[in-house]
Design an enzyme around this catalytic site. Structure first.
Site, mmCIF file in Angstrom:
data_model
loop_
_atom_site.group_PDB
_atom_site.id
_atom_site.type_symbol
_atom_site.label_atom_id
_atom_site.label_comp_id
_atom_site.label_asym_id
_atom_site.label_seq_id
_atom_site.Cartn_x
_atom_site.Cartn_y
_atom_site.Cartn_z
ATOM 1 N N SER A 117 -99.046 -119.177 -49.512
ATOM 2 C CA SER A 117 -98.386 -117.945 -49.959
ATOM 3 C C SER A 117 -97.960 -118.017 -51.425
ATOM 4 C CB SER A 117 -97.157 -117.667 -49.093
ATOM 5 O OG SER A 117 -96.441 -116.550 -49.603
ATOM 6 N N LYS A 142 -95.839 -109.454 -38.047
ATOM 7 C CA LYS A 142 -95.392 -108.130 -38.488
ATOM 8 C C LYS A 142 -94.981 -107.228 -37.326
ATOM 9 C CE LYS A 142 -97.951 -108.115 -42.854
ATOM 10 N NZ LYS A 142 -98.884 -107.358 -43.718
ATOM 11 N N GLY A 186 -107.072 -102.633 -38.209
ATOM 12 C CA GLY A 186 -106.021 -103.587 -37.874
ATOM 13 C C GLY A 186 -104.706 -103.221 -38.539
ATOM 14 N N ALA A 211 -103.442 -104.149 -41.362
ATOM 15 C CA ALA A 211 -103.546 -103.824 -42.790
ATOM 16 C C ALA A 211 -103.936 -102.370 -42.989
ATOM 17 C CB ALA A 211 -104.565 -104.743 -43.461
ATOM 18 N N ASN A 256 -114.541 -98.429 -37.971
ATOM 19 C CA ASN A 256 -114.265 -99.763 -37.454
ATOM 20 C C ASN A 256 -115.406 -100.192 -36.538
ATOM 21 O OD1 ASN A 256 -112.290 -101.991 -37.222
ATOM 22 N ND2 ASN A 256 -112.306 -101.445 -35.052
ATOM 23 N N THR A 305 -115.229 -101.494 -33.686
ATOM 24 C CA THR A 305 -114.909 -100.912 -32.379
ATOM 25 C C THR A 305 -114.331 -99.524 -32.621
ATOM 26 O OG1 THR A 305 -114.343 -103.131 -31.596
ATOM 27 C CG2 THR A 305 -113.659 -101.281 -30.218
ATOM 28 N N LYS A 306 -115.112 -98.503 -32.337
ATOM 29 C CA LYS A 306 -114.690 -97.138 -32.660
ATOM 30 C C LYS A 306 -113.418 -96.745 -31.918
ATOM 31 C CE LYS A 306 -116.375 -92.397 -33.136
ATOM 32 N NZ LYS A 306 -117.424 -91.427 -32.781
#
EC number: 1.1.1.25
Length: 279
Positions: free
Chosen positions: A14, A66, A129, A131, A151, A153-154
């Site tokens: 990081s 997150k 995802g 992000a 994506n 996976t639609k």
């Protein structure tokens, strides 16, 4: 001294402590900022323990925590609600823990700083995802005419679009992106980390494309950026500026002081380049 930290797993690479120390030096704040490797099932306890310390103001949260941070915090921030993800926590005045998501603001500010016009543009967002979720409402707030999610996976893209609940957001199968003819293509996937392409750049998808943006950053352009440039796209941007800008927004939330990021992006890029040369 104000105390801050970033939680993640992994976390060793990081750049957040370096970036926030640059901000603090610039605006005259005395801070400490540490990296904390939390166990995958122990983030909540670790974050609570850190934030209970005297002087602790807040912390950043990166993958894979997150969603845990979102569930832990009181969330009024619309971007965080839309994303169902929090990357910034802050101790509130009344003892509550406040949650924010600065990823989308970071992306929008980096685009604007790079001279990219978002208003009235058609945006294609690759990936569905965390992000991707975090940047949808800020892009629409910045004036995007439409935002189409593609994506692998639609069904996942449809789920994200449904959660956004905005008529400007729609979905296309990854193999049908040429029908969109976007002005801006944003890659929110990790494909570039393995030198893969997040989508095909053939079949006309670039016919009106002015900008490709890759959230991944390296010391040289990603394959996605290089291929787009070779096919005539004028502007290619990586995600380093987004990293700095999302950090700047978090720093502002915590301190009410907004750092000047222009020089800091250059300094952080130098660090990334030197680090990758050593490795």
């Amino acid at each position: 001294m104000k105390k801050f930290a970033v939680f993640g797993n992994p976390i060793a690479q990081s750049l957040s402590p370096t970036i926030h120390q640059m901000f603090a030096d610039q605006v005259g704040e005395k801070i400490s900022y540490e990296k904390i490797l939390a166990p995958e099932d122990g983030f909540v306890e670790a974050a609570k323990a850190f934030l209970a310390q005297e002087g602790a103001v807040g912390c950043n949260v990166t993958m894979p925590f997150k969603l845990d941070a979102f569930n832990l915090a009181k969330v009024d921030d619309q971007a965080a609600k839309d994303a169902q993800a929090v990357n910034t926590l802050m101790n509130g005045d009344r003892g509550e823990l406040l949650g924010f998501n600065t990823d989308g603001v970071g992306l929008v500010n980096d685009l604007l700083n790079s001279g990219v016009k978002i208003k009235d543009k058609h945006v294609l967002l690759i990936g569905a995802g965390g992000a991707a979720r975090g940047v949808i409402s800020p892009l629409l707030k910045a004036g995007a005419a439409t935002l189409t999610i593609a994506n692998r996976t639609k069904a996942k893209a449809e789920e994200v679009a449904s959660a956004a609940s905005n008529p400007k957001v729609d979905v296309v199968a990854l193999e049908d992106i040429a029908t969109i003819a976007p002005h801006i293509i944003i890659n929110s996937t990790a494909a570039s980390l393995s030198n893969a392409l997040p989508c095909s750049l053939n079949d006309g998808v670039l016919q009106h494309c002015e900008v490709v943006y890759d959230m991944v950053y390296k010391n040289s352009p990603t394959r996605f950026m290089r291929d787009a440039a070779e096919l005539g796209v004028k502007t290619q941007i990586d995600g380093l500026g987004m990293l700095v800008e999302q950090a700047a927004e978090a720093f502002y939330i915590w301190t009410q002081k907004r750092p000047d990021t222009s020089d800091i992006v250059k300094r952080v890029r130098d660090i990334v380049e030197q680090s990758e040369k050593r490795n």
